[in-house]
Design a protein around this motif. Structure first.
Motif, PDB file in Angstrom:
ATOM      1  N   LEU A  50     -17.525  46.590  30.120  1.00 49.76           N
ATOM      2  CA  LEU A  50     -16.238  46.082  30.584  1.00 49.76           C
ATOM      3  C   LEU A  50     -15.140  46.904  29.911  1.00 49.76           C
ATOM      4  CD1 LEU A  50     -14.592  43.986  32.177  1.00 49.76           C
ATOM      5  CD2 LEU A  50     -14.667  42.522  30.138  1.00 49.76           C
ATOM      6  N   ARG A  51     -14.410  47.651  30.704  1.00 48.35           N
ATOM      7  CA  ARG A  51     -13.378  48.545  30.179  1.00 48.35           C
ATOM      8  C   ARG A  51     -12.125  48.411  31.027  1.00 48.35           C
ATOM      9  NH1 ARG A  51     -15.553  53.165  27.297  1.00 48.35           N
ATOM     10  NH2 ARG A  51     -17.818  52.964  27.056  1.00 48.35           N
ATOM     11  N   GLY A  52     -10.991  48.721  30.438  1.00 41.65           N
ATOM     12  CA  GLY A  52      -9.760  48.669  31.214  1.00 41.65           C
ATOM     13  C   GLY A  52      -8.533  48.906  30.369  1.00 41.65           C
ATOM     14  N   ASN A  53      -7.380  48.656  30.980  1.00 38.84           N
ATOM     15  CA  ASN A  53      -6.114  48.748  30.260  1.00 38.84           C
ATOM     16  C   ASN A  53      -5.128  47.759  30.843  1.00 38.84           C
ATOM     17  OD1 ASN A  53      -4.606  50.077  32.446  1.00 38.84           O
ATOM     18  ND2 ASN A  53      -5.895  51.853  31.979  1.00 38.84           N
TER      19      ASN A  53
ATOM     20  N   PHE B 171      -2.606  45.487  35.212  1.00 38.26           N
ATOM     21  CA  PHE B 171      -3.926  45.276  34.637  1.00 38.26           C
ATOM     22  C   PHE B 171      -4.947  45.969  35.521  1.00 38.26           C
ATOM     23  CE2 PHE B 171      -7.928  42.881  34.405  1.00 38.26           C
ATOM     24  CZ  PHE B 171      -8.164  42.916  33.030  1.00 38.26           C
ATOM     25  N   SER B 172      -5.851  46.698  34.926  1.00 37.95           N
ATOM     26  CA  SER B 172      -6.938  47.307  35.680  1.00 37.95           C
ATOM     27  C   SER B 172      -8.192  47.303  34.814  1.00 37.95           C
ATOM     28  CB  SER B 172      -6.589  48.727  36.122  1.00 37.95           C
ATOM     29  OG  SER B 172      -6.271  49.544  35.018  1.00 37.95           O
ATOM     30  N   THR B 173      -9.322  47.091  35.461  1.00 30.52           N
ATOM     31  CA  THR B 173     -10.564  47.017  34.710  1.00 30.52           C
ATOM     32  C   THR B 173     -11.731  47.442  35.590  1.00 30.52           C
ATOM     33  OG1 THR B 173     -11.980  45.556  33.387  1.00 30.52           O
ATOM     34  CG2 THR B 173     -11.011  44.623  35.367  1.00 30.52           C
ATOM     35  N   ARG B 174     -12.808  47.819  34.937  1.00 30.21           N
ATOM     36  CA  ARG B 174     -14.053  48.142  35.601  1.00 30.21           C
ATOM     37  C   ARG B 174     -15.185  47.475  34.836  1.00 30.21           C
ATOM     38  NH1 ARG B 174     -17.727  52.187  33.545  1.00 30.21           N
ATOM     39  NH2 ARG B 174     -18.241  50.168  32.629  1.00 30.21           N
ATOM     40  N   ALA B 175     -16.013  46.746  35.577  1.00 32.15           N
ATOM     41  CA  ALA B 175     -17.138  46.045  34.961  1.00 32.15           C
ATOM     42  C   ALA B 175     -18.438  46.549  35.569  1.00 32.15           C
ATOM     43  CB  ALA B 175     -17.008  44.538  35.177  1.00 32.15           C
ATOM     44  N   THR B 176     -19.444  46.689  34.708  1.00 29.41           N
ATOM     45  CA  THR B 176     -20.786  47.089  35.159  1.00 29.41           C
ATOM     46  C   THR B 176     -21.765  46.014  34.719  1.00 29.41           C
ATOM     47  OG1 THR B 176     -20.118  49.385  34.775  1.00 29.41           O
ATOM     48  CG2 THR B 176     -22.435  48.999  35.237  1.00 29.41           C
TER      49      THR B 176
ATOM     50  N   TRP C 126     -24.469  45.200  36.014  1.00 30.65           N
ATOM     51  CA  TRP C 126     -25.833  45.651  36.250  1.00 30.65           C
ATOM     52  C   TRP C 126     -25.782  47.158  36.426  1.00 30.65           C
ATOM     53  CZ3 TRP C 126     -28.526  45.956  41.494  1.00 30.65           C
ATOM     54  CH2 TRP C 126     -29.890  46.244  41.334  1.00 30.65           C
ATOM     55  N   ARG C 127     -26.857  47.817  36.097  1.00 34.65           N
ATOM     56  CA  ARG C 127     -26.852  49.275  36.048  1.00 34.65           C
ATOM     57  C   ARG C 127     -26.355  49.913  37.333  1.00 34.65           C
ATOM     58  NH1 ARG C 127     -32.242  53.043  35.096  1.00 34.65           N
ATOM     59  NH2 ARG C 127     -31.208  55.068  35.313  1.00 34.65           N
ATOM     60  N   HIS C 128     -26.704  49.350  38.490  1.00 37.75           N
ATOM     61  CA  HIS C 128     -26.381  49.969  39.770  1.00 37.75           C
ATOM     62  C   HIS C 128     -25.201  49.302  40.475  1.00 37.75           C
ATOM     63  CE1 HIS C 128     -29.893  52.459  39.421  1.00 37.75           C
ATOM     64  NE2 HIS C 128     -30.691  51.402  39.335  1.00 37.75           N
ATOM     65  N   LEU C 129     -24.513  48.401  39.794  1.00 40.05           N
ATOM     66  CA  LEU C 129     -23.385  47.696  40.405  1.00 40.05           C
ATOM     67  C   LEU C 129     -22.131  47.920  39.571  1.00 40.05           C
ATOM     68  CD1 LEU C 129     -22.279  45.702  42.541  1.00 40.05           C
ATOM     69  CD2 LEU C 129     -22.917  43.847  40.963  1.00 40.05           C
ATOM     70  N   MET C 130     -21.043  48.330  40.219  1.00 41.50           N
ATOM     71  CA  MET C 130     -19.772  48.534  39.537  1.00 41.50           C
ATOM     72  C   MET C 130     -18.685  47.764  40.279  1.00 41.50           C
ATOM     73  SD  MET C 130     -17.900  52.072  38.379  1.00 41.50           S
ATOM     74  CE  MET C 130     -17.675  52.685  40.046  1.00 41.50           C
ATOM     75  N   LEU C 131     -17.881  47.006  39.538  1.00 40.17           N
ATOM     76  CA  LEU C 131     -16.791  46.206  40.093  1.00 40.17           C
ATOM     77  C   LEU C 131     -15.470  46.723  39.541  1.00 40.17           C
ATOM     78  CD1 LEU C 131     -18.375  42.659  39.572  1.00 40.17           C
ATOM     79  CD2 LEU C 131     -18.547  44.130  41.596  1.00 40.17           C
TER      80      LEU C 131
END
Length: 746
Positions: free
Chosen positions: A555-558, A597-602, A604-609
């Motif tokens: 889970l990463r973002g700014n 606000f922006s973020t990216r969550a993984t 599961w290995r093959h799923l990115m939100l």
């Protein structure tokens, strides 16, 4: 930061695609003026890399709209109208609010912003004032585009696409490395759009487009020296404009329908043509303790806009505006090397622009009768067109302009590392002179009838003049960043922004009309009001934000919170009544406050939100146009909300020739957008749904995609002409299929 693939590399490491845009610690800002990793930059930043650009079909900067928090680059009018709105800042015409650099070379003319991003490797969007390092017209931020490097990639690339609206794209490029020192690439493209909107009066599509171009790139490396040279060109032929009338149905004296509410119907040709050339040369020397860079750029913009200015099937008037502009830029930057306790940067920048513009307005019979003689007869009756002297019933209003300008700047930035704290202070001194030399002329043959006789006369207007302005700006910036660890931090910044002033060339036809009517009715010279120039726009930006990475990077973002005070905000207005032009005015003081606000969550290995959201409350604090006080009203054209949701699911097939199946879906939304200062008209929040299925192999990909799948109806533009109201509808539901081939020599 938006979720996508990013290519990160240095001059010594080959580029490798990374399917995580939010791996901030691995994404290097390679702009010459930004030496740190994005994780340590005290500003809001978004990056999309090569794989993300390809998967999401980012063929132009406007395709990023809404995916970047609080950013709107609407797709309206023509590629000439490259308007950008961010954080409540922006204007429809003239000076942009964000800067654009392609391979470190600044693009100075906003008319050329809407270009094809063929073989773009990475796009960086830095939000908030960047005026200290980049100068004029970057008070909203900077967009940096980097094209693929032949040093790091060798092979053949090919792209073919077909989509709705009888549209297709073809791109081909070759990248070759001859030895360890130098490499070249050559690329070309051709795009065609058949159109989505029909003009009833001419029975033809009014948004057809053909765009062709190419790029040649040379890179040389030896020891501490490097040279990058890029030449790009493009030719555009575009019809226009899909502007729909939204007033009540109009009928003539015989009861015949002239134009119906909601339809596009104008009878004269309209379109936009552009030829662009860009040459950029970057020299760099990496010494043990510093890096010295020189960036030299040349740009030619040669364009022509043809317009049926009344946008109705009536013979009022047409415009044919032609501009040829040459621009030369030079930037010299020297900055410290490495991650020492104290870092510094010193630079000098200069530019020279020279443009020649011709903007004749041709009045036809209806325009002459309704806009000139009707008003003249309100003062003294008896005026009429002299059909004996000019039986063709055409009145040309000629306006020619020369627009030389130049500027020089010195800038400095110091950075001090104190344990977990990183403190930065910068300042720029910018001096610019801009000049408008104009020649306007018109001759109206008319008759004046009394009870005794008929007089024949000609109203002559022939004006020559020159207007010059000199601006000296001091642009400071202060930032403080506190690092919790290598990937989590908070920052605060204070910065001054600056957007250059200019001239209202599009008001000259209205001025000529008034002078002709005044001479006919009074016989004495007409003194125009001071509307030919508009002043620079200034801002102070206060911002708190941070970058985060938790759960082992899954889970990463700014995020950021900002407050912007603007003085003399430039705003496009349409004068009251039946005026034909538009003008820029300085709208007193405005204030913008918002969050991002922006973020990216993984998960599961093959799923990115991915999630990106921005909110801006931009309102007038002091704006009185002499008829109404707009204090407390929302600033037009700037969206209150932008929202982007996306999901990417990669399914490995474990079949060598097939590769992976990539399922991608998302939603992009924005609104409300207020269309006028009175806040009486608005576009409510709307959402567009996109989806694609992609077969992705390392050597090829096949992408089947759809945009605006729910066929949501929305407006992307509103304006007035002669008291009539028009909008441009957003593009309807579209489908397409894209083939990419990537035949690497490695």
């Amino acid at each position: 930061m938006i979720g996508s693939a990013v290519s990160a590399h240095t001059d010594n490491d080959p580029a490798q695609p990374v399917d995580t845009a939010l791996l901030l610690d691995k994404v290097q800002v390679t702009a010459i003026k930004q030496g740190m990793t994005l994780q340590k930059v005290p500003t809001a930043a978004s990056v999309i890399g090569a794989a993300g650009i390809e998967r999401r079909h980012v063929d132009a900067l406007k395709n990023l709209s809404q995916d970047i928090p609080n950013l709107l680059i609407p797709d309206y009018g023509s590629r000439m109208t490259s308007s950008i709105y961010i954080r409540g800042l922006g204007a429809r015409i003239d000076q942009p609010v964000m800067g654009l650099n392609v391979d470190n070379v600044p693009i100075m003319n906003k008319n050329a912003f809407d270009m094809e991003l063929a073989d773009a490797e990475r796009i960086e969007v830095l939000r908030g004032p960047q005026s200290t390092l980049y100068g004029r017209n970057t008070m909203g931020g900077v967009m940096n585009v980097y094209t693929l490097s032949p040093i790091h990639y060798q092979g053949i690339r090919f792209k073919a696409e077909y989509s709705s609206g009888e549209s297709y794209r073809i791109q081909a490029s070759v990248y070759e490395k001859f030895n360890e020192n130098w490499a070249i690439s050559v690329s070309g493209f051709h795009n065609h759009t058949g159109g989505f909107f029909r003009n009833r009066a001419r029975n033809e599509m009014c948004d057809r487009e053909d765009l062709s171009g190419g790029r040649w790139k040379l890179q040389w490396r030896k020891g501490r020296w490097s040279i990058d040279n890029t030449f790009a060109c493009s030719v555009l032929d575009q019809d226009g404009y899909p502007y729909a009338y939204i007033g009540e149905d109009k009928f003539d004296d015989k009861g015949q329908l002239i134009i119906a509410k909601g339809e596009i119907a104008y009878n004269d040709p309209a379109g936009y043509e552009r030829t662009s050339l860009t040459e950029g040369l970057t020299l760099r020397y990496d010494a043990p303790k510093f890096i010295l860079s020189s960036i030299t750029g040349y740009q030619l913009t040669d364009d022509q806009m043809t317009l049926d200015q009344d946008f109705q099937p009536l013979s009022y008037f047409t415009l044919r505006q032609s501009l040829t502009e040459h621009c030369l830029t030079q930037d010299v930057v020297i900055r410290s090397r490495g991650e020492q306790k104290y870092g510094w940067l010193v630079g000098a920048f200069g530019f020279y622009r020279h443009g020649k513009m011709s903007a004749p307005v041709l009045f036809k019979r209806t325009g002459i009768e309704e806009l000139i003689f009707k008003h003249a007869n309100e003062a003294i009756s008896g005026y009429a067109w002299d059909a004996e002297a000019a039986p063709e019933w055409e009145l040309p209003l000629e306006s020619n302009f020369k627009m030389p300008s130049y500027g020089v700047a010195l800038y400095h930035e110091s950075r001090l590392e104190l344990g977990r704290w990183s403190l930065t202070a910068g300042i720029r001194i910018d001096r610019e002179k801009t000049t408008l030399k104009y020649h306007s002329r018109a001759a109206l043959p008319y008759t004046f009838t009394t009870s005794e006789q008929v007089f024949h006369d000609v109203a002559h207007v022939d004006d020559r003049n020159s207007i010059s302005h000199v601006y000296t700006e001091v642009l400071p910036k202060f930032t403080a960043l506190y690092a919790l660890d290598e990937q989590n931090n908070f920052y605060a910044s204070i910065a001054r922004g600056y957007k250059a002033g200019g001239f209202n060339t599009q008001m000259f036809s209205d001025i000529l009309q008034e002078k002709i009517k005044w001479e006919m009715t009074s016989g004495i010279p007409f003194e125009e009001s001071d509307i030919m120039s508009y002043k620079p726009e200034y801002s102070w930006n206060y911002e708190l934000g941070g970058h985060f990475s938790v759960c082992g990077g899954d889970l990463r973002g700014n995020f950021s919170v900002f407050l912007i005070h603007v003085h003399d905000q430039q705003l496009t207005v349409f004068p009251k009544g039946q005026n034909t032009g538009r003008m820029m005015t300085n709208a007193g003081r405005t204030r913008s406050a918002g969050v991002e606000f922006s973020t990216r969550a993984t998960p599961w290995r093959h799923l990115m939100l991915n999630l990106a959201y921005g909110y801006t409350h931009a309102e007038f604090r002091d704006f009185d146009n002499g008829r109404e006080n707009f204090a407390g009203k929302r600033v037009p054209y700037a969206p209150a909300h932008t929202l982007s949701l996306g999901a990417v699911w990669t399914i490995p097939t474990r079949v060598e020739w097939l590769g992976d199946i990539v399922l991608q879906g998302g939603m992009r939304g924005l609104g409300d957008i207020w269309w006028n200062e009175e806040n009486s008209l608005r576009q409510p929040f709307y959402a567009l749904v996109d989806a694609s299925i992609r077969f992705e192999h390392k050597r090829y990909s096949i992408d089947i995609w759809g945009r605006n799948l729910t066929d949501a109806s929305h407006d992307v533009f509103y304006f007035k002409s002669m008291g009539n109201e028009f909008v441009q509808r957003g593009r309807p539901r579209t489908f397409g299929i894209t083939l990419n081939l990537n035949l690497s020599f490695k």
